[in-house]
Design a protein around this motif. Structure first.
Motif, PDB file in Angstrom:
ATOM      1  N   UNK A 166       0.773  -1.233   0.000  1.00  0.00           N
ATOM      2  CA  UNK A 166       0.000   0.000   0.000  1.00  0.00           C
ATOM      3  C   UNK A 166       0.804   1.283   0.000  1.00  0.00           C
ATOM      4  N   UNK A 167       2.082   1.206  -0.397  1.00  0.00           N
ATOM      5  CA  UNK A 167       2.893   2.419  -0.481  1.00  0.00           C
ATOM      6  C   UNK A 167       2.695   3.098  -1.837  1.00  0.00           C
ATOM      7  N   UNK A 168       3.055   4.359  -1.903  1.00  0.00           N
ATOM      8  CA  UNK A 168       3.087   5.092  -3.169  1.00  0.00           C
ATOM      9  C   UNK A 168       4.486   4.908  -3.749  1.00  0.00           C
ATOM     10  N   UNK A 169       4.564   4.276  -4.923  1.00  0.00           N
ATOM     11  CA  UNK A 169       5.845   3.825  -5.455  1.00  0.00           C
ATOM     12  C   UNK A 169       6.170   4.523  -6.765  1.00  0.00           C
ATOM     13  N   UNK A 170       7.378   5.067  -6.846  1.00  0.00           N
ATOM     14  CA  UNK A 170       7.900   5.619  -8.093  1.00  0.00           C
ATOM     15  C   UNK A 170       9.238   4.964  -8.392  1.00  0.00           C
ATOM     16  N   UNK A 171       9.388   4.460  -9.617  1.00  0.00           N
ATOM     17  CA  UNK A 171      10.640   3.852 -10.066  1.00  0.00           C
ATOM     18  C   UNK A 171      11.311   4.799 -11.048  1.00  0.00           C
ATOM     19  N   UNK A 176      15.904   4.142 -21.581  1.00  0.00           N
ATOM     20  CA  UNK A 176      14.584   4.384 -22.173  1.00  0.00           C
ATOM     21  C   UNK A 176      13.509   3.387 -21.766  1.00  0.00           C
ATOM     22  N   UNK A 177      13.917   2.241 -21.196  1.00  0.00           N
ATOM     23  CA  UNK A 177      12.939   1.259 -20.736  1.00  0.00           C
ATOM     24  C   UNK A 177      13.526   0.477 -19.568  1.00  0.00           C
ATOM     25  N   UNK A 178      12.652  -0.091 -18.749  1.00  0.00           N
ATOM     26  CA  UNK A 178      13.109  -0.951 -17.664  1.00  0.00           C
ATOM     27  C   UNK A 178      13.664  -2.247 -18.242  1.00  0.00           C
ATOM     28  N   UNK A 179      14.526  -2.904 -17.484  1.00  0.00           N
ATOM     29  CA  UNK A 179      15.118  -4.191 -17.879  1.00  0.00           C
ATOM     30  C   UNK A 179      15.857  -4.116 -19.216  1.00  0.00           C
ATOM     31  N   UNK A 199      -0.436   0.263  -9.827  1.00  0.00           N
ATOM     32  CA  UNK A 199      -0.322   1.618  -9.300  1.00  0.00           C
ATOM     33  C   UNK A 199       1.083   2.163  -9.182  1.00  0.00           C
ATOM     34  N   UNK A 200       2.075   1.444  -9.706  1.00  0.00           N
ATOM     35  CA  UNK A 200       3.448   1.925  -9.643  1.00  0.00           C
ATOM     36  C   UNK A 200       3.697   2.917 -10.781  1.00  0.00           C
ATOM     37  N   UNK A 201       4.317   4.037 -10.463  1.00  0.00           N
ATOM     38  CA  UNK A 201       4.686   5.017 -11.482  1.00  0.00           C
ATOM     39  C   UNK A 201       6.130   4.734 -11.897  1.00  0.00           C
ATOM     40  N   UNK A 202       6.347   4.553 -13.188  1.00  0.00           N
ATOM     41  CA  UNK A 202       7.680   4.277 -13.709  1.00  0.00           C
ATOM     42  C   UNK A 202       8.101   5.431 -14.608  1.00  0.00           C
ATOM     43  N   UNK A 203       9.207   6.062 -14.267  1.00  0.00           N
ATOM     44  CA  UNK A 203       9.744   7.174 -15.048  1.00  0.00           C
ATOM     45  C   UNK A 203      11.020   6.700 -15.741  1.00  0.00           C
TER      46      UNK A 203
END
Length: 400
Positions: A166-171, A176-179, A199-203
């Motif tokens: 239940x945390x607010x998560x930003x990566x 340009x992309x994960x992995x 609900x995870x925000x990925x930048x």
């Protein structure tokens, strides 16, 4: 040979000493570890253990009594201070250990964010040891804000646990992309969508300028000047082989402790296995960071220390648990030029260089993983059209 010393009490070290005894070695064995706890599993640390679904005792690979029962001299909380290869002795804690043969199973250490950008502030964590996870566990309270630096497997597994709690998560990911370093765009996109669905925000294409706060983390400033509030930060920016002692002792080190096909270092009395070892693999040198490699290579080194003279030629495989999805990977995708997507009730991505099959990423698809791994073990390449056809019975490919 009467005395074997193993430096590093992780998965590889524990596997090596147990294998020595199972093979009938009756001499002295010492297993030396820097941490104060017996050898334990690392993969559940950032998942089941952090979620509170696994106790510390269940992490242990074997009960501590196992080592005494098998006459394995276990030394915990004891970093090695020096190594004299000429005299074949180690020094630690005022004690001297003589050896006839020695193995490095020192594993790896996490990369840390530079102190110059706030990486040493309280509230900045890494995920590697039991102590690391115990230190960050109180931070995982619903409603808090966490910034995770790095969109590799370590960072994404931590993101999944944080989101489930239940945390607010930003990566934040600089690429340009994960992995990007380890997976095809198709796999990156599927995992990205999975996290965003929770609900995870990925930048992506986003750099970290500094971590803000005086006595504790309060936020981060991005390379474009944007400020993000944060209660804590997790650095998931990779790991490095733990080679400091080996280097000081004068062993050959090239992205790990360099060994031959049997696991022997540049010193004929010294061996290495697991994350810390760089070994010859089909024309190049390879270092694998996986449980499978730690166990298999360590057990083979144990055999070779006793004279088996076997070469190590694995089919690498890995896994990552994120939410309810198990990503299983067989093979190495290095040099791929084409990816075949197989979509049934599950999804898998098959890597090829021309017509040569290299690897498979199976997402919630254990059958694709099993078949792909078997094909790689047999050095066979399946037909691309058959893989892409959801009507194909994958197991039939093994009989073709």
């Amino acid at each position: 040979m009467n005395r074997i010393v193993v430096i590093g009490a992780g998965q590889a070290g524990a596997s090596l000493v147990a294998k020595l005894r199972s093979l009938g070695f009756a001499g002295q064995i010492a297993l030396i570890g820097e941490e104060a706890v017996p050898p334990y599993q690392r993969p559940p640390l950032s998942k089941a253990y952090l979620l509170g679904e696994m106790t510390q005792e269940r992490l242990f690979l074997r009960p501590e009594s196992f080592y005494a029962e098998h006459q394995i001299d276990l030394h915990l909380g004891a970093p090695v201070e020096s190594m004299d290869r000429g005299e074949q002795i180690l020094r630690l804690g005022g004690k001297v250990f003589a050896y006839d043969a020695l193995a490095f199973t020192t594993g790896s250490v996490p990369r840390h964010l530079p102190a110059t950008i706030g990486g040493a502030l309280p509230g900045v964590h890494v995920v590697r040891t039991l102590a690391d996870v115990d230190a960050m566990a109180p931070e995982f309270t619903a409603g808090r804000r966490v910034i995770i630096v790095g969109g590799g497997y370590i960072g994404l597994e931590a993101a999944a646990v944080a989101a489930k709690k239940g945390l607010h998560v930003t990566v934040l990911e600089m690429a340009p992309r994960i992995l990007q370093r380890v997976a095809a765009p198709e796999t990156s996109a599927a995992v990205h969508a999975l996290h965003e669905g929770h609900g995870v925000r990925i930048l992506t294409s986003t750099g970290l300028e500094r971590i803000e706060g005086d006595t504790h983390v309060t936020g981060v400033r991005l390379s474009d000047g944007t400020h993000l509030d944060a209660d804590f930060v997790i650095a998931g920016i990779g790991i490095m082989p733990a080679t400091a002692l080996a280097e000081t002792a004068g062993l050959q080190v090239e992205n790990g402790i360099k060994v031959d096909a049997q696991g022997r270092t540049s010193d004929s009395h010294v061996w290495a296995a697991g994350d810390c070892a760089s070994f010859p693999y089909r024309g190049t040198y390879l270092r694998l960071e996986s449980v499978q490699n730690a166990i298999d290579q360590a057990e083979l080194v144990a055999e070779n220390m006793l004279g088996a003279a076997k070469d190590y030629d694995p089919v690498p495989w890995f896994w990552s648990d994120q939410y309810d999805m198990k990503l299983q990977i067989a093979g190495l995708n290095t040099g791929y030029d084409h990816v075949v997507v197989r979509q049934t009730d599950a999804r898998s991505h098959w890597y090829f260089a021309g017509d040569k099959f290299l690897a498979v990423d199976a997402m919630g698809d254990p059958r694709a993983f099993m078949v792909g791994k078997r094909l790689l073990e047999q050095r066979r390449s399946p037909d691309k059209a058959a893989i892409a056809d959801p009507q194909t019975d994958l197991k039939a490919l093994l009989r073709a």
